[in-house]
Scaffold this active site. Structure first.
Site, short mmCIF file in Angstrom:
data_model
loop_
_atom_site.label_atom_id
_atom_site.label_comp_id
_atom_site.label_asym_id
_atom_site.label_seq_id
_atom_site.Cartn_x
_atom_site.Cartn_y
_atom_site.Cartn_z
CD GLU A 197 9.70 12.38 12.37
OE1 GLU A 197 8.60 11.81 12.41
OE2 GLU A 197 10.74 11.83 11.98
CB CYS A 202 12.57 8.57 9.50
SG CYS A 202 13.50 7.52 8.39
CE LYS A 222 -1.95 2.95 2.12
NZ LYS A 222 -1.71 4.38 1.80
CD GLU A 254 12.42 3.75 8.99
OE1 GLU A 254 12.35 4.74 9.76
OE2 GLU A 254 12.54 3.85 7.77
P1 NAI Z 1 1.39 8.42 8.18
O1 NAI Z 1 2.07 7.58 9.17
O2 NAI Z 1 -0.04 8.80 8.41
O3 NAI Z 1 1.44 7.72 6.72
C1 NAI Z 1 2.37 6.73 6.32
C2 NAI Z 1 1.64 5.59 5.61
O4 NAI Z 1 0.71 5.00 6.51
C3 NAI Z 1 0.82 6.02 4.38
O5 NAI Z 1 0.87 4.99 3.41
C4 NAI Z 1 -0.59 6.11 4.95
O6 NAI Z 1 -1.59 5.93 3.98
C5 NAI Z 1 -0.59 4.97 5.94
N1 NAI Z 1 -1.57 5.09 7.03
C6 NAI Z 1 -2.06 6.23 7.60
N2 NAI Z 1 -2.94 5.93 8.56
C7 NAI Z 1 -3.04 4.58 8.61
C8 NAI Z 1 -3.78 3.66 9.41
N3 NAI Z 1 -4.62 4.09 10.35
N4 NAI Z 1 -3.60 2.34 9.20
C9 NAI Z 1 -2.74 1.90 8.26
N5 NAI Z 1 -2.02 2.72 7.47
C10 NAI Z 1 -2.16 4.04 7.65
O7 NAI Z 1 2.26 9.72 7.98
P2 NAI Z 1 1.79 11.16 7.44
O8 NAI Z 1 0.46 11.52 8.01
O9 NAI Z 1 1.92 11.16 5.98
O10 NAI Z 1 2.92 12.07 8.08
C11 NAI Z 1 2.81 12.47 9.43
C12 NAI Z 1 4.16 12.53 10.10
O11 NAI Z 1 4.68 11.21 10.16
C13 NAI Z 1 5.23 13.31 9.38
O12 NAI Z 1 5.16 14.68 9.66
C14 NAI Z 1 6.46 12.69 9.94
O13 NAI Z 1 6.73 13.24 11.20
C15 NAI Z 1 6.08 11.23 10.12
N6 NAI Z 1 6.55 10.39 8.99
C16 NAI Z 1 7.63 9.60 9.18
C17 NAI Z 1 8.13 8.86 8.13
C18 NAI Z 1 9.31 7.98 8.29
O14 NAI Z 1 10.06 7.78 7.34
N7 NAI Z 1 9.52 7.36 9.43
C19 NAI Z 1 7.56 8.94 6.79
C20 NAI Z 1 6.37 9.75 6.71
C21 NAI Z 1 5.91 10.46 7.79
#
Ligand code: NAI
Ligand code: MG
Length: 500
Positions: free
Chosen positions: A404, A307, A198, A273
């Site tokens: 973050e 990250c 996904k 991660e």
């Molecule tokens: P997110 O964690 O919501 O999204 C990442 C992935 O998870 C996307 O594919 C999204 O569709 C999916 N997702 C979202 N809610 C979900 C749920 N309830 N169940 C299963 N999958 C779900 O991250 P978002 O909202 O794009 O960014 C928010 C913050 O997260 C950023 O500001 C940053 O701080 C952090 N982040 C960290 C990342 C990393 O590389 N560790 C990458 C992206 C965001």
């Protein structure tokens, strides 16, 4: 339908974007079961970029059923390890042959500079797949000399074998859309798993193009299924699905915890991660000619959307002003612009939502009394651009120090007592990465030993390699990406014991 793509861009990328993106199940492209679609946006302009199938629970169910069938009865499990390796290697070759197309897709969809995608994102993904192709034939068990005290005189042959964990759900973010897909797919394919991927709703294009190449490389049907859609409606049912054996997630710590709860239903294996707030430590005895640009790139690389970004810069007091001025000067010279511009060094943030989030952190820093030495606000009035920013006068409990930001914003913090440094550097719920700059090797390794982080870079930052494990301590996650650890995390270990 693709819109707003200039005719001068790579033609294969333009034509790919102009098709409506579909869901991949059983090597067949299809619309969402509901018929719904959603749009992605070009972060440099805010205009619509592409239209895609909006998958939900029904599509996840279909994709999981396809992966299950492929795993239980399909050709993938019957192949030799060597055959599996050759398919993954071919997949890597095909990706490499399409480097320019993928770099263009990443620049348009995510906003990152095409010059960076070309030399980092795509080649790292290719190399990761090749590294993992090599592992297929090396996933070995052991023979074990067992003693069994209650069976005196008996002889046994005991051995272990590693088997693929099964059907895996993989949920990835938008900051390195292609590379995160490769980090997830590589070890899962090497181990012999079947996958439902996904991609992030903001950046699904490169994963879909990767799906086309996977078919061309010879992946049998059902081995790689790709469902585009939103987190709550496509990601959540994948994480909760009772027929998924493992879920691997990269993204926010908040959603990581939801994944864990969803996984409890069938106790599927989980790797995570998650976020970071990584300390980057500059000692006074470091080579400042390297440490200053190193500290700038530790935070500003990928618009700060890493990250492992070096977002808390700890500088020994005697060189604090010099380092802060140097990093600020670097920041002021970064050429910020659209990802497709060949001269761009920093692109826009990925989305309107991320742009607002980062701007609200800048606002919070201002209100709480931090000072921007450089940057501190939006750049321009179109697209999601933010100025590279260096904040000083921070306090340990400020939001900008604790949370973050995931944007081009670093907090610079002076220190003079080394033991105070370690406790401040470790004063975070995260533990993903850390940087150390010094010419004193004993001090470097002593500091590395004391920092609670999954990766410590000494006199460098943001160095990644397919062979080097990457992952977090504390709330930065569970498990490791890359290296043989990642392959292991897609296997189950079976012990077989025979009485001779
Ligand atoms: P997110 O964690 O919501 O999204 C990442 C992935 O998870 C996307 O594919 C999204 O569709 C999916 N997702 C979202 N809610 C979900 C749920 N309830 N169940 C299963 N999958 C779900 O991250 P978002 O909202 O794009 O960014 C928010 C913050 O997260 C950023 O500001 C940053 O701080 C952090 N982040 C960290 C990342 C990393 O590389 N560790 C990458 C992206 C965001
Ligand atoms: Mg979210």
């Amino acid at each position: 339908m693709g819109i707003a793509v200039s005719p001068s861009i790579h033609s294969a990328a333009a034509s790919f974007i102009s098709k409506r993106g579909q869901i991949l199940i059983n090597n067949k492209w299809q619309d969402a079961a509901s018929g719904k679609t959603f749009q992605t946006f070009n972060p440099a302009t805010g205009e619509v970029l592409a239209t895609l199938a909006e998958g939900d629970k029904e599509d996840i169910n279909r994709a999981v059923a396809a992966a299950r069938k492929a795993f239980d009865t399909g050709a993938w499990r019957k192949m030799t390890a060597s055959e599996r390796g050759r398919i993954i290697w071919k997949f890597a070759d095909l990706l490499e042959q399409h480097t320019e197309e993928f770099a263009t897709l990443e620049a348009l969809d995510n906003g990152k500079p095409i010059s960076v995608a070309r030399v980092a994102d795509v080649p790292l993904a290719v190399d990761l797949l090749r590294y993992m192709a090599g592992w297929t034939t090396k996933i070995e068990g052991n023979t074990i000399p067992i003693s069994v005290p209650y069976a005196p005189g008996a002889k046994f042959l005991a051995y272990t074998q590693k088997e693929p964990v099964g059907v895996v759900g993989q949920i990835i973010p938008w900051n390195f859309p292609l590379l995160m897909a490769a980090w997830k797919l590589g070890p899962a394919l090497a181990a012999g798993c079947c996958i439902v991927l996904k991609p992030a709703e903001q950046t699904p294009l490169s994963a879909l193009r990767l799906g086309e190449l996977a078919i061309e490389a010879g992946l049998p049907e059902g081995v790689l299924n790709i469902v585009t859609g939103f987190g709550e409606t496509a990601g959540a049912p994948l994480a909760a699905h009772p027929d998924v054996d493992k879920v691997a997630f990269t993204g926010s710590t908040e959603v990581g915890k939801l994944i864990l709860q969803a996984a409890a239903g069938n106790l599927k294996k989980v790797t995570l991660e998650l976020g970071g707030k990584s300390p980057n430590v500059v000692y006074a005895d470091s080579d400042l000619g390297k440490a200053i640009p190193g500290a700038a790139s530790a935070i500003f690389f990928n618009q700060g959307q890493c990250c492992c970004a070096g977002s808390r810069l700890f500088v020994e007091k005697s060189v604090f002003d010099k380092v802060v001025d140097g990093v600020a000067e670097h920041a002021s010279k970064i050429k910020v612009g659209p990802g497709l511009d060949p001269d761009t060094q920093m692109g826009p943030l990925v989305s309107d939502e991320q742009f607002s989030r980062v701007c609200s952190y800048l606002e919070s820093g201002r209100t709480e009394g931090a000072k921007a030495v450089v940057g501190g606000k939006r750049k321009g009035d179109k697209g999601y651009f933010v100025e590279p920013t260096v904040l000083v006068n921070t306090k340990p409990n400020m939001k900008v120090v604790q949370e973050e930001i995931f944007g081009p914003v670093v907090t610079a913090i002076p220190f003079d007592d080394p033991s105070d440094l370690i406790s401040q550097a470790n004063d975070t719920m995260y533990g993903l990465a850390a940087g150390i700059w010094t010419k004193d090797i004993s001090k470097a390794h002593r500091t590395a030993d004391q920092l609670k982080a999954g990766t410590v870079w000494i006199n460098c930052y943001n160095i990644f390699d397919a062979a080097m494990p990457f992952g977090g301590y504390k709330q930065s996650g569970w498990g490791r990406e890359m290296g043989h650890d990642a392959v292991d995390l897609y296997t189950e270990k079976k012990a077989v014991c025979t009485m001779l």
